[in-house]
Design a protein around this motif. Structure first.
Motif, PDB file in Angstrom:
ATOM      1  N   ASP A 161      58.525  -0.677  -7.066  1.00  0.00           N
ATOM      2  CA  ASP A 161      59.385   0.398  -7.564  1.00  0.00           C
ATOM      3  C   ASP A 161      58.563   1.553  -8.130  1.00  0.00           C
ATOM      4  O   ASP A 161      58.924   2.721  -7.949  1.00  0.00           O
ATOM      5  CB  ASP A 161      60.338  -0.147  -8.624  1.00  0.00           C
ATOM      6  N   VAL A 162      57.474   1.244  -8.810  1.00  0.00           N
ATOM      7  CA  VAL A 162      56.592   2.310  -9.311  1.00  0.00           C
ATOM      8  C   VAL A 162      55.964   3.059  -8.138  1.00  0.00           C
ATOM      9  O   VAL A 162      55.838   4.283  -8.150  1.00  0.00           O
ATOM     10  CB  VAL A 162      55.508   1.736 -10.244  1.00  0.00           C
ATOM     11  N   GLY A 163      55.607   2.317  -7.085  1.00  0.00           N
ATOM     12  CA  GLY A 163      54.997   2.926  -5.907  1.00  0.00           C
ATOM     13  C   GLY A 163      55.905   3.900  -5.179  1.00  0.00           C
ATOM     14  O   GLY A 163      55.428   4.716  -4.378  1.00  0.00           O
ATOM     15  N   GLU A 164      57.199   3.868  -5.457  1.00  0.00           N
ATOM     16  CA  GLU A 164      58.124   4.798  -4.807  1.00  0.00           C
ATOM     17  C   GLU A 164      58.000   6.219  -5.361  1.00  0.00           C
ATOM     18  O   GLU A 164      58.396   7.180  -4.695  1.00  0.00           O
ATOM     19  CB  GLU A 164      59.563   4.295  -4.970  1.00  0.00           C
ATOM     20  N   PHE A 165      57.458   6.361  -6.588  1.00  0.00           N
ATOM     21  CA  PHE A 165      57.341   7.717  -7.135  1.00  0.00           C
ATOM     22  C   PHE A 165      55.925   8.093  -7.555  1.00  0.00           C
ATOM     23  O   PHE A 165      55.679   9.234  -7.921  1.00  0.00           O
ATOM     24  CB  PHE A 165      58.320   7.936  -8.303  1.00  0.00           C
ATOM     25  N   MET A 166      54.957   7.166  -7.498  1.00  0.00           N
ATOM     26  CA  MET A 166      53.575   7.525  -7.821  1.00  0.00           C
ATOM     27  C   MET A 166      52.624   6.517  -7.188  1.00  0.00           C
ATOM     28  O   MET A 166      53.006   5.387  -6.891  1.00  0.00           O
ATOM     29  CB  MET A 166      53.354   7.580  -9.335  1.00  0.00           C
TER      30      MET A 166
END
Length: 211
Positions: A161-166
């Motif tokens: 989920d973090v990888g979806e925006f950074m």
């Protein structure tokens, strides 16, 4: 010859609202201004390099702060391929505060306010991070037990989920979060954070010297 304690080589990110008890406790605030709804993405903050305290070191408490909040957590250390290279115990100290809406820099980024475990545990040794169980002791007395099966976003989902925006870089650390019921400590206290399979993290709080 003794090896040096582990210290990150990248940025350290904390995660808010990732334990069910913490999310439930703050749920009434989430419908209030300014956001008026629970967050849909992970809520992150940065523990800047001035906060890092290796295992065994003394952590100075500002004279204006009577007590600090202990935030026992486990950090995922990011590998060269964006995967998890290892896990490390962390003590995400903060000045007690009520709001989670605004970036908590002045509460969380005080010099020395991140204890970092002595040794990185290889991710290949970990079958499932949901099995992590962390204990917090102050001056030898058990103050908190943390069950990582209670995460809102388990380790891999949080990473996705973090990888979806950074993009997390090699050497960055992403903490899994801190549970509700965080113990308070003050200058003079010895804090020990332990978990099966990890080398314990110990730091002592000391009072800021008089000016």
């Amino acid at each position: 010859m003794t090896s040096s304690p582990f210290l990150p080589t990248g940025t350290v990110y904390g995660t808010l609202l990732n334990f069910r008890a913490e999310l439930d406790a703050l749920a009434p605030q989430m419908t209030q201004p300014p956001y008026k709804a629970p967050p849909k993405a992970p809520v992150l903050y940065v523990k800047t390099a001035n906060t890092w305290s290796p295992h065994g070191s003394a952590i100075t408490v500002p004279s204006s702060v009577p007590e600090v909040e202990i935030g026992a957590s486990i950090g995922m250390v990011i590998g060269a391929e964006g995967d998890v290279e290892g896990f490390v115990l962390m003590n995400d100290l903060s000045i007690p505060h009520a709001s989670f809406f605004r970036p908590p820099v002045k509460f969380k980024c005080v010099d020395g306010f991140l204890g970092i475990g002595p040794v990185l545990r290889d991710a290949q040794e970990v079958a499932d991070p949901a099995h992590f169980h962390v204990e917090v002791r102050i001056n030898g007395e058990l103050k908190q037990s943390i069950d990582f099966s209670q995460l809102v976003r388990p380790a891999q989902q949080l990473l996705t989920d973090v990888g979806e925006f950074m993009t997390l870089a090699h050497g960055d650390v992403l903490m899994l979060g801190c549970d509700a019921g965080r113990p308070l400590a003050r200058a003079g206290d010895r804090i020990e954070i332990s978990a099966p399979g990890f080398e314990s993290l110990c730091n002592t709080l000391v009072q800021e010297a008089a000016a």
